[in-house]
Design a protein around this motif. Structure first.
Motif, PDB file in Angstrom:
ATOM      1  N   LEU A  40      27.434  22.382 -12.058  1.00 18.91           N
ATOM      2  CA  LEU A  40      28.283  21.997 -10.934  1.00 18.91           C
ATOM      3  C   LEU A  40      28.081  20.524 -10.621  1.00 18.91           C
ATOM      4  CD1 LEU A  40      27.694  25.019  -8.491  1.00 18.91           C
ATOM      5  CD2 LEU A  40      29.709  24.608  -9.917  1.00 18.91           C
ATOM      6  N   PHE A  41      29.184  19.783 -10.491  1.00 14.06           N
ATOM      7  CA  PHE A  41      29.132  18.432  -9.940  1.00 14.06           C
ATOM      8  C   PHE A  41      29.001  18.570  -8.425  1.00 14.06           C
ATOM      9  CE2 PHE A  41      31.864  16.915 -13.696  1.00 14.06           C
ATOM     10  CZ  PHE A  41      30.742  16.480 -14.395  1.00 14.06           C
ATOM     11  N   ASN A  42      27.886  18.104  -7.894  1.00 11.86           N
ATOM     12  CA  ASN A  42      27.587  18.283  -6.482  1.00 11.86           C
ATOM     13  C   ASN A  42      27.607  16.935  -5.779  1.00 11.86           C
ATOM     14  OD1 ASN A  42      25.788  18.484  -4.024  1.00 11.86           O
ATOM     15  ND2 ASN A  42      25.801  20.634  -4.644  1.00 11.86           N
ATOM     16  N   SER A  43      28.523  16.747  -4.830  1.00  5.94           N
ATOM     17  CA  SER A  43      28.659  15.463  -4.138  1.00  5.94           C
ATOM     18  C   SER A  43      27.416  15.125  -3.328  1.00  5.94           C
ATOM     19  CB  SER A  43      29.890  15.495  -3.222  1.00  5.94           C
ATOM     20  OG  SER A  43      31.075  15.667  -3.975  1.00  5.94           O
ATOM     21  N   ARG A  44      26.779  16.126  -2.759  1.00  7.38           N
ATOM     22  CA  ARG A  44      25.590  15.877  -1.943  1.00  7.38           C
ATOM     23  C   ARG A  44      24.439  15.365  -2.825  1.00  7.38           C
ATOM     24  NH1 ARG A  44      26.106  19.752   0.743  1.00  7.38           N
ATOM     25  NH2 ARG A  44      26.625  18.894   2.785  1.00  7.38           N
ATOM     26  N   VAL A  45      24.245  16.000  -3.980  1.00  9.86           N
ATOM     27  CA  VAL A  45      23.206  15.541  -4.896  1.00  9.86           C
ATOM     28  C   VAL A  45      23.511  14.140  -5.408  1.00  9.86           C
ATOM     29  CG1 VAL A  45      22.127  15.977  -7.152  1.00  9.86           C
ATOM     30  CG2 VAL A  45      22.586  17.888  -5.594  1.00  9.86           C
ATOM     31  N   ALA A  46      24.784  13.887  -5.733  1.00  5.54           N
ATOM     32  CA  ALA A  46      25.174  12.568  -6.219  1.00  5.54           C
ATOM     33  C   ALA A  46      24.933  11.498  -5.155  1.00  5.54           C
ATOM     34  CB  ALA A  46      26.640  12.581  -6.642  1.00  5.54           C
ATOM     35  N   ARG A  47      25.159  11.841  -3.905  1.00  6.10           N
ATOM     36  CA  ARG A  47      24.958  10.880  -2.813  1.00  6.10           C
ATOM     37  C   ARG A  47      23.474  10.604  -2.592  1.00  6.10           C
ATOM     38  NH1 ARG A  47      27.426   8.544   1.484  1.00  6.10           N
ATOM     39  NH2 ARG A  47      26.285   8.453   3.447  1.00  6.10           N
TER      40      ARG A  47
ATOM     41  N   VAL B 138      29.475  10.510 -10.431  1.00  5.00           N
ATOM     42  CA  VAL B 138      29.661   9.917  -9.100  1.00  5.00           C
ATOM     43  C   VAL B 138      31.055  10.287  -8.605  1.00  5.00           C
ATOM     44  CG1 VAL B 138      28.113   7.953  -9.527  1.00  5.00           C
ATOM     45  CG2 VAL B 138      30.558   7.737 -10.044  1.00  5.00           C
ATOM     46  N   ASP B 139      31.261  10.163  -7.298  1.00  8.01           N
ATOM     47  CA  ASP B 139      32.587  10.360  -6.718  1.00  8.01           C
ATOM     48  C   ASP B 139      32.742   9.430  -5.517  1.00  8.01           C
ATOM     49  OD1 ASP B 139      31.183  11.605  -4.635  1.00  8.01           O
ATOM     50  OD2 ASP B 139      31.479  13.601  -5.485  1.00  8.01           O
ATOM     51  N   ARG B 140      33.759   9.656  -4.730  1.00  6.81           N
ATOM     52  CA  ARG B 140      34.084   8.739  -3.642  1.00  6.81           C
ATOM     53  C   ARG B 140      33.002   8.706  -2.565  1.00  6.81           C
ATOM     54  NH1 ARG B 140      39.225  11.194  -0.553  1.00  6.81           N
ATOM     55  NH2 ARG B 140      38.742   9.391   0.757  1.00  6.81           N
ATOM     56  N   TYR B 141      32.182   9.750  -2.480  1.00  5.00           N
ATOM     57  CA  TYR B 141      31.173   9.838  -1.424  1.00  5.00           C
ATOM     58  C   TYR B 141      29.827   9.234  -1.841  1.00  5.00           C
ATOM     59  CZ  TYR B 141      34.559  13.429  -0.073  1.00  5.00           C
ATOM     60  OH  TYR B 141      35.712  14.101   0.234  1.00  5.00           O
ATOM     61  N   THR B 142      29.648   8.970  -3.108  1.00  3.61           N
ATOM     62  CA  THR B 142      28.311   8.631  -3.615  1.00  3.61           C
ATOM     63  C   THR B 142      27.729   7.398  -2.942  1.00  3.61           C
ATOM     64  OG1 THR B 142      28.850   9.605  -5.770  1.00  3.61           O
ATOM     65  CG2 THR B 142      26.993   8.080  -5.691  1.00  3.61           C
ATOM     66  N   CYS B 143      28.510   6.338  -2.812  1.00  2.00           N
ATOM     67  CA  CYS B 143      27.984   5.081  -2.266  1.00  2.00           C
ATOM     68  C   CYS B 143      28.545   4.740  -0.890  1.00  2.00           C
ATOM     69  CB  CYS B 143      28.273   3.938  -3.241  1.00  2.00           C
ATOM     70  SG  CYS B 143      27.363   4.070  -4.804  1.00  2.00           S
ATOM     71  N   GLN B 144      29.198   5.703  -0.242  1.00  2.00           N
ATOM     72  CA  GLN B 144      29.727   5.443   1.101  1.00  2.00           C
ATOM     73  C   GLN B 144      28.589   5.341   2.104  1.00  2.00           C
ATOM     74  OE1 GLN B 144      32.750   8.035   2.591  1.00  2.00           O
ATOM     75  NE2 GLN B 144      34.240   7.516   0.999  1.00  2.00           N
ATOM     76  N   GLU B 145      28.673   4.393   3.006  1.00  2.00           N
ATOM     77  CA  GLU B 145      27.665   4.214   4.038  1.00  2.00           C
ATOM     78  C   GLU B 145      28.034   5.017   5.280  1.00  2.00           C
ATOM     79  OE1 GLU B 145      27.248   0.082   4.786  1.00  2.00           O
ATOM     80  OE2 GLU B 145      26.527  -0.392   2.752  1.00  2.00           O
ATOM     81  N   GLY B 146      27.031   5.324   6.073  1.00  2.00           N
ATOM     82  CA  GLY B 146      27.265   6.087   7.291  1.00  2.00           C
ATOM     83  C   GLY B 146      27.374   7.574   7.024  1.00  2.00           C
ATOM     84  N   GLU B 147      27.738   8.316   8.069  1.00  2.00           N
ATOM     85  CA  GLU B 147      27.865   9.761   7.958  1.00  2.00           C
ATOM     86  C   GLU B 147      29.127  10.122   7.182  1.00  2.00           C
ATOM     87  OE1 GLU B 147      25.748  12.023   8.892  1.00  2.00           O
ATOM     88  OE2 GLU B 147      24.333  10.518   9.654  1.00  2.00           O
ATOM     89  N   VAL B 148      28.986  11.086   6.283  1.00  2.00           N
ATOM     90  CA  VAL B 148      30.101  11.519   5.453  1.00  2.00           C
ATOM     91  C   VAL B 148      30.194  13.037   5.533  1.00  2.00           C
ATOM     92  CG1 VAL B 148      31.052  11.625   3.122  1.00  2.00           C
ATOM     93  CG2 VAL B 148      29.853   9.572   3.884  1.00  2.00           C
TER      94      VAL B 148
END
Length: 442
Positions: free
Chosen positions: A36-43, A131-141
């Protein structure tokens, strides 16, 4: 005594197999990877590590399949590929640097995405990171979207130039080696099993030693068979048979533990009993509380370090349990343990040899020392020699070299205990009927 040996050698390796079966086979250790590609793990990790693969030549391909191209597009899912950054190079990069330093980027806009790898003029290790759009976003996601199921297939070109080879460059050739090894074991078994069983039935002072040697060799044969079966399947699907791979490791661990127990207890036992044993008494396995404690301690220390090393290298290319060598602290300590045991036993064997007045016994101890030190030192010496080879050759040099050297050591000890012990020398058994005997000297 033999029950204690088996229990000591089996305990920690068995825990390793339980961890494998309960924890599941790590996807990063196969070249067909599902998960599974997991956005939380990637972040959290600045990119979710998926697998590594050593490409060579032309026609290398990485195929990434996802179960929902629509979800992948919504998340702006991408696979980043990095070349020659295996030695913690990625850990030194910030999240934004990881996005810009990637040599190749695969946008997961289709359910199946193919990426050709540029020609590699020398074998090169590539890492795949999600990686996805959330990986390097700053602040709360808000990560409300579901995970993305994927399958990644890494392929090198085969002999015909087609991308069909699941073996990474550092693994190429191991399949053929294990096939030749299994074939050699089969031929040797056809020739020597019957006379060896006949010799074991005769009993004698060396009976326990021969039983341990036979059990250790049988486990090595099991290791070769399981490894070959795993790699044969692996060559077709890039996954293989993980349970057989774990079983191969278990056979190897128990075999090494049995050999270690036997060699230490023989050396120390002979030393402690020399003052008590009549000179006319045949050589045999002499045990004492001191020799047993030292041997069991060595077995447990080796088993613990082997498991620690395997855990430390989890997720790398060592899907066959190939020793990680000096890349981990456990590997360094394992080398130190083997060299230390060799240095510990060297003065013991030297004292026995120099104080022995019988030329026959002295020759016996010298031959035993050769087999003993070959078994202890082959791994550290091959690890040291392997640094002169290219990176993709080192693992194969160590793996093949250790297996061959330890097999030679076992054959040497077989020759010794079957044809050179005083029991066999003074008995009325014909040396012609004994397997692997050394003729023409006595």
């Amino acid at each position: 005594m033999l029950l204690t040996t088996s229990s000591s050698a089996l305990l920690l390796p068995l825990l390793h197999v339980v961890v494998l079966l309960l924890g599941g086979h790590q996807g990063a250790s196969a070249k067909t990877v599902s998960g599974l590609f997991n956005s939380r793990v990637a972040r959290q990790s600045h990119g979710q590590f998926i697998t590594s693969f050593m490409y060579q030549g032309a026609s290398g391909v990485l195929v990434v399949s996802v179960d929902s191209a629509r979800l992948a597009v919504q998340k702006e899912s991408r696979m980043l590929l990095y070349a020659d950054m295996m030695d913690d190079g990625l850990d030194n990069l910030s999240c934004s640097e990881r996005l810009t330093k990637a040599q190749l980027t695969i946008s997961l806009s289709e359910e199946e995405n193919n990426q050709s790898i540029p020609r590699q003029y020398s074998p090169t290790a590539w890492q795949a990171v999600y990686v996805d759009r959330y990986t390097c976003q700053e602040g709360e996601v808000s990560l409300s979207q579901s995970d993305l199921r994927f399958t990644v297939v890494a392929l090198n070109a085969d002999s015909a130039g087609n991308p069909l080879d699941h073996f990474s460059a550092e693994e190429a050739g191991l399949h053929t080696f294990y096939f030749v090894l299994v074939l050699a074991y089969f031929v040797a078994s056809c020739v020597y099993v019957q006379p060896l069983c006949h010799a074991l039935k005769k009993g004698g002072p060396m009976h326990s030693v021969l039983k341990v040697l036979s059990n250790a060799l049988a486990l090595q044969i099991g290791h070769a068979l399981c490894s070959y079966a795993h790699l044969a399947r692996y060559s077709r699907d890039g996954v293989g048979l993980p349970m057989l791979g774990s079983l191969a490791q278990l056979c190897d661990y128990i075999s090494q533990g049995s050999m270690l127990y036997m060699l230490i207890s023989l050396c120390v036992g002979w030393t402690l009993s020399r003052g008590k044993k009549p000179q006319s008494r045949p050589l045999q396995w002499d045990s004492s509380p001191s020799s047993t404690a030292l041997a069991v301690g060595g077995v447990l220390a080796q088993a613990a370090l082997l498991l620690w090393e395997q855990y430390s290298s989890w997720g790398g290319s060592e899907h066959m349990g190939v020793p990680g060598g000096l890349r981990t602290m456990a590997g360094v300590l394992l080398m130190v343990l083997r060299v230390g045991l060799a240095l510990l036993l060297a003065p013991v064997l030297y004292q026995i040899t120099t104080t022995e007045r019988s030329a026959l016994k002295r020759d016996f101890y010298l031959c035993f020392a050769k087999g003993c030190f070959l078994w202890f030192l082959c791994h550290p010496v091959l690890m040291f020699i392997s640094v002169i080879f290219n990176e993709h050759q080192r693992m194969k040099v160590v793996t093949i070299g250790v297996i061959l050297c330890q097999s030679i050591s076992m054959v040497t000890l077989y020759q010794l205990f079957l044809s050179r012990s005083l029991y066999w020398e003074v008995s009325s058994l014909s040396s012609v009927s004994l397997p692997l005997t050394m003729r023409g000297r006595y």
